[in-house]
Scaffold this motif. Structure first.
Motif, PDB file in Angstrom:
ATOM      1  N   TRP A   7       0.863  -1.279   0.394  1.00 23.98           N
ATOM      2  CA  TRP A   7       0.317   0.353   0.271  1.00 23.98           C
ATOM      3  C   TRP A   7       0.519   1.530   0.382  1.00 23.98           C
ATOM      4  N   ILE A   8       2.295   1.079   0.365  1.00 22.36           N
ATOM      5  CA  ILE A   8       3.117   2.277   0.385  1.00 22.36           C
ATOM      6  C   ILE A   8       3.156   2.946  -1.224  1.00 22.36           C
ATOM      7  N   PRO A   9       3.101   2.155  -1.784  1.00 30.46           N
ATOM      8  CA  PRO A   9       3.225   2.781  -3.759  1.00 30.46           C
ATOM      9  C   PRO A   9       2.030   3.058  -4.147  1.00 30.46           C
ATOM     10  N   TRP A  10       0.859   3.344  -3.383  1.00 30.94           N
ATOM     11  CA  TRP A  10      -0.279   3.199  -3.993  1.00 30.94           C
ATOM     12  C   TRP A  10      -0.610   5.661  -2.995  1.00 30.94           C
ATOM     13  N   GLN A  19      -6.190   8.947  -8.768  1.00 29.46           N
ATOM     14  CA  GLN A  19      -7.469   8.628  -8.194  1.00 29.46           C
ATOM     15  C   GLN A  19      -7.678   6.837  -7.411  1.00 29.46           C
ATOM     16  N   ALA A  20      -6.640   6.971  -8.682  1.00 25.72           N
ATOM     17  CA  ALA A  20      -7.275   5.301  -8.754  1.00 25.72           C
ATOM     18  C   ALA A  20      -6.696   4.137  -7.546  1.00 25.72           C
ATOM     19  N   ALA A  21      -5.448   4.545  -7.582  1.00 23.73           N
ATOM     20  CA  ALA A  21      -4.556   4.470  -6.537  1.00 23.73           C
ATOM     21  C   ALA A  21      -5.050   4.593  -5.146  1.00 23.73           C
ATOM     22  N   PHE A  22      -5.460   5.927  -4.817  1.00 21.48           N
ATOM     23  CA  PHE A  22      -6.453   6.201  -3.659  1.00 21.48           C
ATOM     24  C   PHE A  22      -7.183   5.597  -3.209  1.00 21.48           C
ATOM     25  N   THR A  23      -8.447   4.986  -4.621  1.00 23.04           N
ATOM     26  CA  THR A  23      -9.225   4.529  -4.628  1.00 23.04           C
ATOM     27  C   THR A  23      -9.398   2.514  -3.915  1.00 23.04           C
ATOM     28  N   GLU A  24      -7.753   2.306  -4.637  1.00 27.74           N
ATOM     29  CA  GLU A  24      -7.243   1.148  -3.636  1.00 27.74           C
ATOM     30  C   GLU A  24      -6.993   0.921  -2.148  1.00 27.74           C
ATOM     31  N   ARG A  67       5.229   5.817   4.223  1.00 27.59           N
ATOM     32  CA  ARG A  67       4.510   4.681   5.137  1.00 27.59           C
ATOM     33  C   ARG A  67       3.663   5.270   6.711  1.00 27.59           C
ATOM     34  N   ALA A  68       3.473   6.074   7.156  1.00 27.85           N
ATOM     35  CA  ALA A  68       3.089   6.722   8.248  1.00 27.85           C
ATOM     36  C   ALA A  68       1.760   7.028   7.870  1.00 27.85           C
ATOM     37  N   PHE A  69       1.488   5.586   6.629  1.00 33.32           N
ATOM     38  CA  PHE A  69      -0.263   6.969   5.818  1.00 33.32           C
ATOM     39  C   PHE A  69      -1.591   6.435   7.107  1.00 33.32           C
ATOM     40  N   ARG A  70      -0.714   4.768   7.282  1.00 35.37           N
ATOM     41  CA  ARG A  70      -1.957   4.036   8.287  1.00 35.37           C
ATOM     42  C   ARG A  70      -2.248   4.920  10.138  1.00 35.37           C
ATOM     43  N   SER A  71      -0.992   5.313  10.349  1.00 37.46           N
ATOM     44  CA  SER A  71      -1.585   5.833  12.039  1.00 37.46           C
ATOM     45  C   SER A  71      -2.201   7.123  11.592  1.00 37.46           C
ATOM     46  N   TRP A  72      -1.758   7.839  10.558  1.00 39.58           N
ATOM     47  CA  TRP A  72      -2.016   9.443  10.351  1.00 39.58           C
ATOM     48  C   TRP A  72      -4.120   8.772   9.559  1.00 39.58           C
ATOM     49  N   PHE A  73      -4.316   8.438   9.434  1.00 42.47           N
ATOM     50  CA  PHE A  73      -5.684   7.973   9.038  1.00 42.47           C
ATOM     51  C   PHE A  73      -6.660   7.591   9.923  1.00 42.47           C
TER      52      PHE A  73
END
Length: 177
Positions: A7-10, A19-24, A67-73
């Motif tokens: 998911w980091i590349p997304w 937008q397709a990457a964000f949808t993933e 890589r911080a996306f999950r905790s940020w989310f």
């Protein structure tokens, strides 16, 4: 569960406007995000989740490390859920409010899940947050401390007291319903 390597590349692609990457990303985090939102907001979980994803999309360029996306989310999801609960409290007349009755419209599954949701609803917000982030979202104590901006010892204490209260509530003769 997909590893962060996938998911980091997304995240990076979505930051570039894909937008397709964000949808993933949404597809990947939707189920676990819903479970956490349901624990925080009950019936309003879908609205909270949708609003959190919208906020993520709008603020994604501000995220410094993919890589911080999950905790940020989860920080955004938590703040959105708490804001929603605060808004609902202000909208309900005080004489009609019963803090012990808030059954979910569509619980994830079974009576045990209903009892757990009711018991979690009786915990103080800080203890409920710690439980949700630790047991449902799988964050470490260190990560939760950073997300909630409290010392690690405070997170450990909140988890300890939450487990103690949940055990008492769930094993009592009058379990929460």
């Amino acid at each position: 569960m997909i590893s962060s390597k996938q998911w980091i590349p997304w995240v990076k692609q979505a930051q570039a406007g894909d937008q397709a990457a964000f949808t993933e990303l949404v597809r990947h985090f939707q189920a676990e995000g819903y479970r956490a939102a349901w624990l925080w907001a009950g019936n309003g979980a879908e609205d909270v989740l949708q609003e959190a994803f919208l906020t993520c999309w709008q603020k994604l360029p501000q995220l410094r490390q993919a890589r911080a996306f999950r905790s940020w989310f989860y920080q955004i999801l938590r703040r959105t859920a708490l804001a929603q609960l605060d808004k609902e409290r202000r909208e309900i007349p005080q004489d009609e409010m019963d803090p012990f009755l808030s059954p979910p419209a569509e619980p994830p599954s079974g009576r045990d899940s209903d009892r757990l949701q009711a018991a979690l609803a009786l915990l103080p917000v800080a203890q409920r947050d710690a439980c949700t982030l630790y047991y449902y979202a799988g964050f470490s104590i260190k990560e939760i401390a950073a997300m909630t901006q409290v010392p690690q010892a405070t997170v450990k204490s909140r988890l300890f007291h939450a487990r103690k209260k949940l055990r008492a509530l769930l094993l009592s003769d009058n379990p929460p319903d």
